[in-house]
Design a protein around this motif. Structure first.
Motif, short mmCIF file in Angstrom:
data_model
loop_
_atom_site.label_atom_id
_atom_site.label_comp_id
_atom_site.label_asym_id
_atom_site.label_seq_id
_atom_site.Cartn_x
_atom_site.Cartn_y
_atom_site.Cartn_z
N GLU A 116 18.15 3.66 -35.49
CA GLU A 116 17.67 5.04 -35.32
C GLU A 116 18.80 6.06 -35.44
O GLU A 116 18.59 7.18 -35.91
CB GLU A 116 16.99 5.17 -33.94
CG GLU A 116 16.40 6.54 -33.67
CD GLU A 116 15.84 6.66 -32.25
OE1 GLU A 116 15.28 5.67 -31.73
OE2 GLU A 116 15.99 7.74 -31.65
N ASN A 117 19.98 5.71 -34.94
CA ASN A 117 21.07 6.69 -34.90
C ASN A 117 22.42 5.96 -35.01
O ASN A 117 22.46 4.73 -35.08
CB ASN A 117 20.99 7.51 -33.60
CG ASN A 117 20.91 6.60 -32.38
OD1 ASN A 117 21.59 5.58 -32.30
ND2 ASN A 117 20.06 6.96 -31.42
N PHE A 167 22.76 9.60 -45.46
CA PHE A 167 23.01 11.01 -45.14
C PHE A 167 22.47 11.41 -43.77
O PHE A 167 23.21 11.90 -42.94
CB PHE A 167 22.48 11.97 -46.24
CG PHE A 167 23.33 11.89 -47.48
CD1 PHE A 167 24.59 12.45 -47.51
CD2 PHE A 167 22.89 11.21 -48.60
CE1 PHE A 167 25.40 12.33 -48.62
CE2 PHE A 167 23.69 11.09 -49.72
CZ PHE A 167 24.95 11.65 -49.73
N ILE A 168 21.16 11.17 -43.52
CA ILE A 168 20.57 11.59 -42.25
C ILE A 168 21.39 11.02 -41.10
O ILE A 168 21.77 11.73 -40.17
CB ILE A 168 19.11 11.10 -42.15
CG1 ILE A 168 18.28 11.69 -43.29
CG2 ILE A 168 18.50 11.45 -40.80
CD1 ILE A 168 16.96 10.96 -43.51
N ALA A 204 25.89 12.35 -40.61
CA ALA A 204 25.76 13.26 -39.47
C ALA A 204 26.71 12.81 -38.37
O ALA A 204 26.74 11.63 -38.03
CB ALA A 204 24.32 13.28 -38.96
N SER A 230 15.73 6.57 -38.46
CA SER A 230 15.96 7.89 -37.87
C SER A 230 14.67 8.64 -37.58
O SER A 230 14.62 9.47 -36.66
CB SER A 230 16.87 8.73 -38.77
OG SER A 230 16.22 9.05 -39.98
N GLY A 245 13.44 8.85 -34.01
CA GLY A 245 14.01 9.86 -33.10
C GLY A 245 13.20 11.14 -33.13
O GLY A 245 12.81 11.70 -32.10
N THR A 246 12.92 11.61 -34.35
CA THR A 246 12.13 12.83 -34.51
C THR A 246 10.73 12.63 -33.94
O THR A 246 10.19 13.52 -33.27
CB THR A 246 12.06 13.21 -36.01
OG1 THR A 246 13.39 13.18 -36.55
CG2 THR A 246 11.50 14.60 -36.20
N LYS A 296 9.90 10.72 -31.48
CA LYS A 296 9.97 10.73 -30.01
C LYS A 296 9.83 12.16 -29.47
O LYS A 296 9.16 12.40 -28.46
CB LYS A 296 11.30 10.15 -29.52
CG LYS A 296 11.36 8.63 -29.61
CD LYS A 296 12.75 8.12 -29.24
CE LYS A 296 12.81 6.59 -29.37
NZ LYS A 296 14.18 6.07 -29.19
N ASP A 334 12.73 15.55 -46.47
CA ASP A 334 12.80 15.69 -45.01
C ASP A 334 11.43 15.47 -44.38
O ASP A 334 10.41 15.85 -44.97
CB ASP A 334 13.33 17.10 -44.67
CG ASP A 334 13.71 17.25 -43.21
OD1 ASP A 334 14.13 16.24 -42.60
OD2 ASP A 334 13.60 18.37 -42.67
N ILE A 335 11.42 14.85 -43.21
CA ILE A 335 10.17 14.75 -42.45
C ILE A 335 10.39 15.49 -41.14
O ILE A 335 11.30 15.17 -40.37
CB ILE A 335 9.70 13.30 -42.23
CG1 ILE A 335 8.40 13.27 -41.42
CG2 ILE A 335 10.78 12.44 -41.58
CD1 ILE A 335 7.65 11.98 -41.48
N ASN A 336 9.60 16.55 -40.90
CA ASN A 336 9.85 17.36 -39.71
C ASN A 336 8.81 17.09 -38.63
O ASN A 336 7.87 16.31 -38.83
CB ASN A 336 9.91 18.85 -40.08
CG ASN A 336 8.63 19.34 -40.71
OD1 ASN A 336 7.54 18.85 -40.39
ND2 ASN A 336 8.73 20.30 -41.60
#
Lengths: 192, 398
Positions: free
Chosen positions: B143-144, B175-176, B180, B276, B279-280, B282, B365-367
């Motif tokens: 995830e991170n 990249f994500i 970061a 990743s 995380g978004t 969550k 991107d997924i927001n």
């Protein structure tokens, strides 16, 4: 919807001007002060001079968000020539902050960008960089100006971070120049 | 994040986190070829080698095919071996990726997920590692950056366990995650050294007193038995990984399951996703919970071995599920994660309604609002009693 209590900053620059570095320097300094952070650039075709964006997230809590930043509370424009090329005010909330490297006054820029309600700050950061570091690299003075516009980290901590990151790489004279540029920027930035 | 007194806080990118784990693992051999967005791993690690911080024999090869070939040779010789790659680099090493697994060589490879060409694209999706799904490698999705760092250390123990002996890919989003900078907690070098222990190959090629053969011709008479043994090793991995994870928890105060359940206890709707995006998601789940919506998330950490029982037991609790796939399989029946999750639920008595979303291809991107829309649609699905579509495309212009 974004993560609660996360401060988001968008940096506009051109490839090679240090927007990514500034985003990261601020994040790392905040981390040294105990915060959780993210700093990342938006990668397109990588070439010097092309408009680029970089982002900083700062929070007291762990940051789970991994999407792009679309509504930053703060926008920093490192290159004044971007104002005609990019909608730098896009997505800023009404109480947001717009900080621009420009020799013009905040009032003029507010008109030009049609940014009515938020706070506008300007600093001729390129001039400050030329007079202190001797190079047209406005990213570090913009960090100093940003700290005046928003109390994100302490000025001393940014100076420590600059010393830690730059001393080996660019030597004492230029590091001192960078620190001087941050201080001058902090004092000279105009609000309006 | 490990909260041990001995950990050090560092600001690192996902790529740097991978290189940092590699520095502490200090493998005998690293053979790698740089490719965006994995480049910073190879660059950072080469610097560690040049600075004398590790004892690794670094082999700067001329292609990924050679990188994996050199890894196969080195691992067969008995060396603890690592490499790293992305996308077209993984595609170029393809035939040797299969050979590494079937030769039962415990190579650990960070994979920085990137879309496969064409059209050429350097950004994140999972088409590269999902394509390697059937190669016989264990696959962990992170995830991170903290998970990247810890999973690579964990992967060494998993790969080298005598009951497993399979190579491991540790995947992070290109990249994500890879580019970061995040706040990481780093173990002491000695802690990592103690955890992974000394590598001991049972059949090293370099043991001339006990000569062995690797990679001989293996036709109708034994090939099938060797493949069957690979399946058995992957089954063993299901048994052994929890023991290794438990041992790792002593170091990190964190227990990594095959899946991570987030607010699933009384959830009615759930998203199952990888990496990743979890995380978004969550953050979205927290927001929905604050509004009284019973939403949950299942994060799939291991795609190989495929933790079917864990997934079934978790998803059987909810009424409707959306599986998010960051790659396309062109079956017109959904992405690879969806197909396997849906198949796993076939015998379940409490099957939830299920739908698939293919999203984020080529780094799109997924927001949070897109993820929230998926949860909203799941609630409609419950009301209708059926999913509107089997496969949806999220965030694409139609």
């Amino acid at each position: 919807m974004s993560g609660k209590g996360i401060l988001e900053i968008r940096w506009h620059g051109r490839g090679g001007q240090g927007a990514k570095t500034a985003a990261q320097l601020l994040a790392e300094t905040a981390m040294d002060e105990g915060k959780y952070i993210q700093a990342f650039p938006e990668y397109g075709p990588e070439r010097a001079g092309a408009p680029i964006k970089a982002f900083t997230r700062i929070s007291d809590e762990p940051i789970n968000l991994h999407c792009g930043v679309s509504n930053p509370q703060i926008v920093v424009v490192i290159d004044p020539t971007l104002l005609d090329a990019v909608d730098v005010a896009e997505g800023i909330p009404e109480d947001g902050i717009l900080l621009v490297n420009s020799d013009q006054s905040p009032q003029v820029l507010r008109q030009k960008l049609n940014f009515r309600k938020g706070k506008v700050y300007t600093l001729d950061a390129t001039k400050v960089a030329l007079e202190t570091v001797g190079l047209p690299l406005p990213n570090t003075p913009m960090l100093g100006a940003l700290l005046k516009a928003a109390d994100l980290v302490s000025l001393n901590k940014i100076e420590d971070k600059l010393t830690e990151k730059f001393l080996k790489k660019i030597g004492e004279k230029k590091t001192k120049g960078n620190i001087e540029s941050v201080r001058r920027a902090y004092n000279e930035v105009q609000a309006g | 994040m490990p909260d041990t007194a001995k950990s050090t806080i560092k600001a690192l990118t996902g790529d740097q986190a991978a290189a940092e784990a590699m520095r502490q693992i200090n493998p005998d051999v690293v053979a790698a070829y740089p490719i965006t967005p994995q480049t910073e791993i190879v660059m950072t690690y080469s610097q560690f080698v040049a600075d004398g911080l590790v004892d690794t024999e670094m082999i700067p090869v001329e292609s990924e095919h050679s990188a994996m070939s050199a890894c196969v040779g080195a691992a067969a010789a008995g060396a603890r071996t690592m490499t790293a790659t992305s996308a077209n680099g993984l595609a170029l090493m393809w035939e040797v990726v299969y050979i590494a697994a079937s030769t039962r060589l415990p190579i650990v490879m960070p994979v920085v997920n990137r879309a496969l060409s064409g059209p050429i694209n350097i950004h994140c999706d999972h088409s590269d590692s999902m394509g390697a799904r059937d190669s016989g490698w264990i696959q962990i999705y992170c995830e991170n950056a903290q998970e990247v760092y810890e999973s690579i250390i964990l992967a060494v123990r998993i790969a080298e366990n005598p009951k497993i002996l399979l190579p491991v890919m540790v995947c992070q989003d290109g990249f994500i995650t890879s580019h970061a900078v995040e706040k990481l907690s780093i173990f002491e070098d000695e802690q990592v050294k103690d955890f992974i222990g000394t590598h001991k190959s049972n059949f090293p090629l370099l043991d001339v007193e006990n000569p062995v053969t690797y990679g001989p011709l293996d036709l109708q008479d034994y090939y099938f038995e060797h493949k069957r043994q690979q399946s058995e090793a992957m089954k063993n991995a299901m048994q052994v990984i929890p023991e290794i994870v438990e041992d790792f928890a002593k170091l990190s105060n964190k227990t990594y399951g095959f899946i991570e359940e987030y607010r699933m206890q009384d959830a009615e709707t759930a998203i199952l996703a990888l990496s990743s995006t979890c995380g978004t998601a969550k953050v979205v789940v927290d927001g929905l919970r604050n509004k009284g919506v019973k939403a949950g998330l299942v994060k799939l950490r291991f795609f190989r071995p495929f933790p079917a029982d864990n997934i079934v037991s978790s998803l059987s609790k909810v009424k409707a599920v959306a599986v998010l796939d960051r790659s396309e399989s062109f079956s017109n029946r959904g992405g690879p994660v969806f197909s396997e999750v849906r198949s796993a639920l076939y015998e379940s008595e409490n099957k939830p309604l299920i739908t698939n979303y293919i999203y984020g291809l080529g780094g799109r991107d997924i927001n949070t609002s897109e993820i929230e829309a998926v949860y909203n649609e799941l609630q409609e699905t419950i009301k209708r009693g059926k999913a509107d579509k089997l496969v949806n495309y999220l965030g694409v212009r139609e």
